[in-house]
Design a protein around this motif. Structure first.
Motif, PDB file in Angstrom:
ATOM      1  N   TYR A 101      -9.970  -4.540 -19.312  1.00  0.00           N
ATOM      2  CA  TYR A 101      -9.185  -4.534 -19.099  1.00  0.00           C
ATOM      3  C   TYR A 101      -7.930  -5.011 -19.744  1.00  0.00           C
ATOM      4  CZ  TYR A 101     -11.572  -3.122 -13.976  1.00  0.00           C
ATOM      5  OH  TYR A 101     -11.221  -2.349 -13.489  1.00  0.00           O
ATOM      6  N   TYR A 151      -3.195  -6.931 -16.563  1.00  0.00           N
ATOM      7  CA  TYR A 151      -3.777  -6.819 -15.545  1.00  0.00           C
ATOM      8  C   TYR A 151      -4.694  -8.198 -14.891  1.00  0.00           C
ATOM      9  CZ  TYR A 151      -6.669  -5.444 -11.833  1.00  0.00           C
ATOM     10  OH  TYR A 151      -7.443  -5.226 -10.226  1.00  0.00           O
ATOM     11  N   ARG A 208      -5.807 -12.113  -2.323  1.00  0.00           N
ATOM     12  CA  ARG A 208      -6.966 -10.516  -2.258  1.00  0.00           C
ATOM     13  C   ARG A 208      -8.206 -11.512  -1.842  1.00  0.00           C
ATOM     14  NH1 ARG A 208      -8.388  -7.569  -8.190  1.00  0.00           N
ATOM     15  NH2 ARG A 208     -10.322  -7.236  -6.484  1.00  0.00           N
ATOM     16  N   SER A 233      -2.702  12.931  -7.302  1.00  0.00           N
ATOM     17  CA  SER A 233      -1.537  11.304  -7.075  1.00  0.00           C
ATOM     18  C   SER A 233      -1.490  10.162  -7.641  1.00  0.00           C
ATOM     19  CB  SER A 233      -2.645  11.182  -5.470  1.00  0.00           C
ATOM     20  OG  SER A 233      -2.761  13.006  -4.568  1.00  0.00           O
ATOM     21  N   CYS A 234      -2.266  10.263  -8.211  1.00  0.00           N
ATOM     22  CA  CYS A 234      -2.724   8.392  -9.032  1.00  0.00           C
ATOM     23  C   CYS A 234      -3.259   8.782 -11.059  1.00  0.00           C
ATOM     24  CB  CYS A 234      -4.685   8.712  -8.940  1.00  0.00           C
ATOM     25  SG  CYS A 234      -5.102   8.997  -7.377  1.00  0.00           S
ATOM     26  N   ALA A 244      -2.928  -1.278 -14.429  1.00  0.00           N
ATOM     27  CA  ALA A 244      -3.070  -0.706 -12.958  1.00  0.00           C
ATOM     28  C   ALA A 244      -5.002  -1.124 -12.728  1.00  0.00           C
ATOM     29  CB  ALA A 244      -3.365   0.409 -12.536  1.00  0.00           C
ATOM     30  N   LEU A 271     -10.144   3.099 -13.919  1.00  0.00           N
ATOM     31  CA  LEU A 271     -11.384   3.436 -12.204  1.00  0.00           C
ATOM     32  C   LEU A 271     -11.674   4.077 -12.408  1.00  0.00           C
ATOM     33  CD1 LEU A 271      -8.185   4.479  -9.610  1.00  0.00           C
ATOM     34  CD2 LEU A 271      -9.557   1.806  -9.923  1.00  0.00           C
ATOM     35  N   TYR A 279     -17.330  -1.288  -5.754  1.00  0.00           N
ATOM     36  CA  TYR A 279     -16.740  -2.146  -5.799  1.00  0.00           C
ATOM     37  C   TYR A 279     -15.112  -0.902  -5.818  1.00  0.00           C
ATOM     38  CZ  TYR A 279     -12.605  -4.346  -7.938  1.00  0.00           C
ATOM     39  OH  TYR A 279     -11.652  -5.623  -8.372  1.00  0.00           O
ATOM     40  N   ILE A 280     -15.205   0.381  -6.000  1.00  0.00           N
ATOM     41  CA  ILE A 280     -13.959   1.120  -5.598  1.00  0.00           C
ATOM     42  C   ILE A 280     -13.366   1.428  -4.578  1.00  0.00           C
ATOM     43  CG2 ILE A 280     -13.114   2.845  -6.151  1.00  0.00           C
ATOM     44  CD1 ILE A 280     -12.395   2.047  -8.724  1.00  0.00           C
ATOM     45  N   GLN A 290     -12.332  -1.598  -2.382  1.00  0.00           N
ATOM     46  CA  GLN A 290     -11.045  -1.961  -3.033  1.00  0.00           C
ATOM     47  C   GLN A 290     -10.503  -1.236  -2.332  1.00  0.00           C
ATOM     48  OE1 GLN A 290     -10.509  -4.950  -4.187  1.00  0.00           O
ATOM     49  NE2 GLN A 290     -12.847  -4.720  -4.431  1.00  0.00           N
ATOM     50  N   SER A 310       1.173  -1.989  -3.810  1.00  0.00           N
ATOM     51  CA  SER A 310       2.390  -2.128  -4.649  1.00  0.00           C
ATOM     52  C   SER A 310       2.974  -0.901  -3.647  1.00  0.00           C
ATOM     53  CB  SER A 310       2.942  -1.404  -6.308  1.00  0.00           C
ATOM     54  OG  SER A 310       2.241  -0.234  -6.135  1.00  0.00           O
ATOM     55  N   MET A 335       2.212   3.028  -5.282  1.00  0.00           N
ATOM     56  CA  MET A 335       0.516   3.595  -4.383  1.00  0.00           C
ATOM     57  C   MET A 335       0.083   3.326  -3.112  1.00  0.00           C
ATOM     58  SD  MET A 335      -2.889   1.949  -6.420  1.00  0.00           S
ATOM     59  CE  MET A 335      -3.568   0.544  -4.987  1.00  0.00           C
ATOM     60  N   ARG A 358       1.103   6.375  -2.077  1.00  0.00           N
ATOM     61  CA  ARG A 358       0.114   8.262  -2.561  1.00  0.00           C
ATOM     62  C   ARG A 358      -0.753   7.586  -1.017  1.00  0.00           C
ATOM     63  NH1 ARG A 358       3.850   7.013  -6.415  1.00  0.00           N
ATOM     64  NH2 ARG A 358       3.558   8.739  -8.132  1.00  0.00           N
ATOM     65  N   PHE A 359      -1.081   6.926  -1.163  1.00  0.00           N
ATOM     66  CA  PHE A 359      -2.492   6.290  -0.096  1.00  0.00           C
ATOM     67  C   PHE A 359      -2.317   6.942   1.138  1.00  0.00           C
ATOM     68  CE2 PHE A 359      -5.992   4.187  -1.528  1.00  0.00           C
ATOM     69  CZ  PHE A 359      -5.946   3.848  -2.991  1.00  0.00           C
ATOM     70  N   LEU A 369      -3.030  10.939   2.028  1.00  0.00           N
ATOM     71  CA  LEU A 369      -4.840  11.492   1.725  1.00  0.00           C
ATOM     72  C   LEU A 369      -6.001  11.142   2.851  1.00  0.00           C
ATOM     73  CD1 LEU A 369      -5.352  10.300  -1.988  1.00  0.00           C
ATOM     74  CD2 LEU A 369      -4.655  12.567  -1.069  1.00  0.00           C
ATOM     75  N   ILE A 381     -11.988  11.238  -3.998  1.00  0.00           N
ATOM     76  CA  ILE A 381     -11.264  10.696  -5.741  1.00  0.00           C
ATOM     77  C   ILE A 381     -13.116   9.764  -6.188  1.00  0.00           C
ATOM     78  CG2 ILE A 381      -9.880   8.832  -6.254  1.00  0.00           C
ATOM     79  CD1 ILE A 381      -7.485  10.553  -4.355  1.00  0.00           C
TER      80      ILE A 381
HETATM   81  C1  HEC Z   1       3.344   3.591  -9.248  1.00  0.00           C
HETATM   82  C2  HEC Z   1       1.361   2.957  -9.450  1.00  0.00           C
HETATM   83  C3  HEC Z   1      -0.278   3.365  -8.779  1.00  0.00           C
HETATM   84  C4  HEC Z   1      -0.352   4.816  -8.600  1.00  0.00           C
HETATM   85  C5  HEC Z   1       0.637   5.665  -8.471  1.00  0.00           C
HETATM   86  C6  HEC Z   1      -1.070   4.802  -7.873  1.00  0.00           C
HETATM   87  N1  HEC Z   1      -1.576   3.188  -8.184  1.00  0.00           N
HETATM   88 FE1  HEC Z   1      -3.708   2.701  -7.412  1.00  0.00          FE
HETATM   89  N2  HEC Z   1      -2.854   0.747  -8.302  1.00  0.00           N
HETATM   90  C7  HEC Z   1      -1.374   0.564  -9.122  1.00  0.00           C
HETATM   91  C8  HEC Z   1      -1.346  -0.982  -9.272  1.00  0.00           C
HETATM   92  C9  HEC Z   1      -0.414  -1.392 -10.368  1.00  0.00           C
HETATM   93  C10 HEC Z   1      -2.542  -0.937  -8.941  1.00  0.00           C
HETATM   94  C11 HEC Z   1      -3.205  -3.088  -9.980  1.00  0.00           C
HETATM   95  C12 HEC Z   1      -3.026  -3.573  -8.576  1.00  0.00           C
HETATM   96  C13 HEC Z   1      -3.014  -5.692  -8.548  1.00  0.00           C
HETATM   97  O1  HEC Z   1      -2.622  -5.456  -9.233  1.00  0.00           O
HETATM   98  O2  HEC Z   1      -3.199  -5.935  -7.296  1.00  0.00           O
HETATM   99  C14 HEC Z   1      -3.495  -0.266  -8.112  1.00  0.00           C
HETATM  100  C15 HEC Z   1      -5.009  -1.039  -8.655  1.00  0.00           C
HETATM  101  C16 HEC Z   1      -5.632  -0.301  -7.362  1.00  0.00           C
HETATM  102  C17 HEC Z   1      -7.432   0.293  -7.345  1.00  0.00           C
HETATM  103  C18 HEC Z   1      -7.795  -1.232  -7.783  1.00  0.00           C
HETATM  104  C19 HEC Z   1      -8.537  -1.413  -9.211  1.00  0.00           C
HETATM  105  C20 HEC Z   1      -9.255  -2.728  -9.381  1.00  0.00           C
HETATM  106  O3  HEC Z   1      -9.396  -2.316 -10.757  1.00  0.00           O
HETATM  107  O4  HEC Z   1      -9.323  -3.813  -8.982  1.00  0.00           O
HETATM  108  C21 HEC Z   1      -7.493   1.213  -7.332  1.00  0.00           C
HETATM  109  C22 HEC Z   1      -9.073   1.429  -6.830  1.00  0.00           C
HETATM  110  C23 HEC Z   1      -6.592   2.317  -6.694  1.00  0.00           C
HETATM  111  N3  HEC Z   1      -5.501   1.824  -7.426  1.00  0.00           N
HETATM  112  C24 HEC Z   1      -6.861   2.606  -6.551  1.00  0.00           C
HETATM  113  C25 HEC Z   1      -5.886   4.615  -6.493  1.00  0.00           C
HETATM  114  C26 HEC Z   1      -6.076   5.834  -6.466  1.00  0.00           C
HETATM  115  C27 HEC Z   1      -6.948   6.531  -6.175  1.00  0.00           C
HETATM  116  C28 HEC Z   1      -4.322   6.306  -6.172  1.00  0.00           C
HETATM  117  C29 HEC Z   1      -3.277   7.478  -6.159  1.00  0.00           C
HETATM  118  C30 HEC Z   1      -4.485   7.915  -4.810  1.00  0.00           C
HETATM  119  C31 HEC Z   1      -3.961   5.658  -6.925  1.00  0.00           C
HETATM  120  N4  HEC Z   1      -4.380   4.312  -7.146  1.00  0.00           N
HETATM  121  C32 HEC Z   1      -2.597   5.255  -7.295  1.00  0.00           C
HETATM  122  C33 HEC Z   1      -0.514   1.844  -9.086  1.00  0.00           C
HETATM  123  C34 HEC Z   1      -0.528   2.374  -8.971  1.00  0.00           C
END
Ligand code: HEC
Ligand code: HEC
Length: 204
Positions: free
Chosen positions: A54, A58, A71, A136-137, A152, A155, A162-163, A166, A178, A181, A184-185, A188, A196
């Motif tokens: 990582y 982060y 958290r 999306s991701c 970020a 994954l 774990y995933i 979260q 954020s 994100m 995007r969520f 879905l 996913i």
């Molecule tokens: C705009 C940027 C962005 C997009 C697009 C995005 N993410 Fe993220 N994601 C982040 C960031 C930044 C973090 C870290 C958050 C933190 O610092 O706690 C994160 C964290 C995560 C985590 C936790 C990772 C961990 O190690 O704990 C998961 C699971 C996740 N995202 C899933 C997704 C999924 C599934 C998608 C698509 C549907 C997605 N993200 C789209 C920015 C994004």
């Protein structure tokens, strides 16, 4: 004897070339983290994420988040080391860590390879999950490390349990997410998120 010296010189050269990846694990990490996360940040407990590889940024921001209890901190049991069998959680652990140790540990972990978990997945769901994840991701989460220094979180190959936890925390509002994100969520549904998750588990 001569060949022993040659061997020794060669090993030292390799250590120098490999640099920090070969640096010894910081003592504080062995004492405070390796009992759950494993040496190099990789372990076999399905509820404890692998964190070697990582990004340093982060890791540090995550530790700050835990220390401030932003958290959720599920309890976990030390699998090895002097505290084997006892429980703790990330909020307590992060609070007890001083800045210098956190910096050293994060630097060490960031230089380790991320170890993917060999785990079960549903191939049909994984196939459906790929295009959704790509669309999306992948703007923020890399698949093969192409976003170098991914801030970020990693994954693909991270533990499914774990995933899934979260994603539930993001959806339930207990882990900060954020705005980008979140958008995007929100597009879905549950089934798509599960696809996913299965896709991410297929990296092993
Ligand atoms: C705009 C940027 C962005 C997009 C697009 C995005 N993410 Fe993220 N994601 C982040 C960031 C930044 C973090 C870290 C958050 C933190 O610092 O706690 C994160 C964290 C995560 C985590 C936790 C990772 C961990 O190690 O704990 C998961 C699971 C996740 N995202 C899933 C997704 C999924 C599934 C998608 C698509 C549907 C997605 N993200 C789209 C920015 C994004
Ligand atoms: C008692 C077991 C235990 C110990 C000891 C422990 N951790 Fe954790 N750690 C966990 C668990 C469980 C999680 C997952 C928490 C969750 O589900 O949100 C976690 C999550 C993390 C995360 C977040 C990973 C991510 O993808 O967002 C980081 C970073 C982390 N730990 C770093 C450390 C560091 C650094 C140490 C040592 C100072 C440490 N941990 C010690 C159990 C432990």
């Amino acid at each position: 004897m001569k060949s022993m010296n040659a061997l020794f010189a060669c090993t030292v050269a390799q250590l120098l070339i490999a640099g920090s990846t070969w640096a010894a694990e910081p003592g504080k990490m062995t004492e405070a983290c390796a009992g759950c996360h494993g040496p190099n940040g990789a372990n076999t407990d399905v509820s404890v994420p692998n964190i070697g590889g990582y990004s340093k940024a982060y890791l540090l921001s995550t530790l700050e988040g835990f220390a401030a209890q932003k958290r959720p901190c599920p309890e976990a049991t030390y699998a090895s080391g002097s505290k084997k069998g006892t429980k703790s959680d990330m909020c307590q652990i992060a609070k007890a860590l001083d800045k210098a140790d956190a910096d050293q540990i994060a630097g060490y972990l960031a230089a380790q390879p991320f170890v993917r978990t060999k785990q079960k997945f549903d191939p049909a769901l994984a196939e459906k999950g790929k295009p959704i994840f790509d669309k999306s991701c992948t703007k923020c989460h890399s698949v093969e490390g192409e976003i170098s220094n991914d801030d970020a979180g990693i994954l693909p190959g991270q533990k499914t349990e774990y995933i899934t936890r979260q994603i539930a925390e993001f959806a339930g509002g207990t882990r900060p997410i954020s705005k980008n994100m979140k958008t995007r969520f929100e597009k879905l549904n549950k089934a798509e998120l599960e696809e996913i998750v299965q896709y991410l588990a297929s990296f092993n």
